[in-house]
Design a protein around this motif. Structure first.
Motif, mmCIF file in Angstrom:
data_model
loop_
_atom_site.group_PDB
_atom_site.id
_atom_site.type_symbol
_atom_site.label_atom_id
_atom_site.label_comp_id
_atom_site.label_asym_id
_atom_site.label_seq_id
_atom_site.Cartn_x
_atom_site.Cartn_y
_atom_site.Cartn_z
ATOM 1 N N ILE A 5 35.708 3.595 -52.555
ATOM 2 C CA ILE A 5 36.237 4.492 -51.349
ATOM 3 C C ILE A 5 37.068 3.390 -50.344
ATOM 4 O O ILE A 5 36.972 2.230 -50.183
ATOM 5 C CB ILE A 5 35.143 4.680 -50.340
ATOM 6 C CG1 ILE A 5 34.224 5.573 -51.181
ATOM 7 C CG2 ILE A 5 35.534 5.175 -49.020
ATOM 8 C CD1 ILE A 5 32.756 5.784 -50.258
ATOM 9 N N LYS A 7 40.274 3.385 -47.070
ATOM 10 C CA LYS A 7 40.822 3.873 -45.617
ATOM 11 C C LYS A 7 42.055 4.522 -46.179
ATOM 12 O O LYS A 7 42.974 3.932 -46.708
ATOM 13 C CB LYS A 7 40.972 3.154 -44.557
ATOM 14 C CG LYS A 7 41.506 3.625 -43.165
ATOM 15 C CD LYS A 7 40.356 4.321 -42.435
ATOM 16 C CE LYS A 7 40.670 4.806 -41.042
ATOM 17 N NZ LYS A 7 40.680 5.981 -40.750
ATOM 18 N N TRP A 14 39.995 9.321 -45.403
ATOM 19 C CA TRP A 14 39.367 8.406 -46.363
ATOM 20 C C TRP A 14 39.798 8.828 -47.812
ATOM 21 O O TRP A 14 39.817 10.206 -48.180
ATOM 22 C CB TRP A 14 37.802 8.202 -46.268
ATOM 23 C CG TRP A 14 37.445 7.615 -45.140
ATOM 24 C CD1 TRP A 14 37.554 8.300 -43.708
ATOM 25 C CD2 TRP A 14 37.235 6.142 -45.060
ATOM 26 N NE1 TRP A 14 37.362 7.144 -42.907
ATOM 27 C CE2 TRP A 14 36.967 6.100 -43.550
ATOM 28 C CE3 TRP A 14 37.288 5.049 -45.746
ATOM 29 C CZ2 TRP A 14 36.679 4.829 -42.997
ATOM 30 C CZ3 TRP A 14 37.096 3.785 -45.172
ATOM 31 C CH2 TRP A 14 36.922 3.925 -43.778
ATOM 32 N N TYR A 28 34.454 9.269 -43.570
ATOM 33 C CA TYR A 28 33.822 8.348 -44.312
ATOM 34 C C TYR A 28 32.518 8.766 -45.027
ATOM 35 O O TYR A 28 32.166 8.756 -46.171
ATOM 36 C CB TYR A 28 33.456 6.945 -43.677
ATOM 37 C CG TYR A 28 32.850 6.044 -44.667
ATOM 38 C CD1 TYR A 28 33.474 5.460 -45.723
ATOM 39 C CD2 TYR A 28 31.543 5.804 -44.585
ATOM 40 C CE1 TYR A 28 32.871 4.666 -46.284
ATOM 41 C CE2 TYR A 28 30.788 4.978 -45.338
ATOM 42 C CZ TYR A 28 31.580 4.175 -46.105
ATOM 43 O OH TYR A 28 31.028 3.311 -47.264
#
Length: 60
Positions: A5, A7, A14, A28
Motif C-alpha cells: 500500500i 500514498k 491510496w 487508507y
C-alpha cells in the motif's frame, strides 16, 4: 505476489500494488481492508481437485 500500500499522487488517495498491477482507493482504510481480504483468500486452503474416474478406480 508482492502486495503493498502506498500514498497516491493525488490527495486523499491510496494505491494497492500487486506486483505490477495497481488499484486505487479513496482512503487508507479501504486499501487496508482490500489487502486483508486479498491476503486471506491467497492464504486460504485450496484443495486440489480429484478426478471422479480416479475415485471409481480406488473404490473398485
Amino acid at each position: 505476489m508482492l502486495i503493498k500500500i502506498e500514498k497516491a499522487s493525488k490527495p486523499e488517495g491510496w494505491n494497492v500494488w500487486m506486483n505490477a498491477w495497481c488499484v486505487e482507493f479513496r482512503s487508507y482504510a479501504e486499501a487496508l481492508a482490500f489487502v486483508i481480504r486479498l491476503e486471506g483468500r491467497i492464504n486460504a486452503p485450496h484443495p486440489l481437485p480429484i478426478s471422479t474416474a480416479r475415485l471409481l478406480l480406488e473404490q473398485a
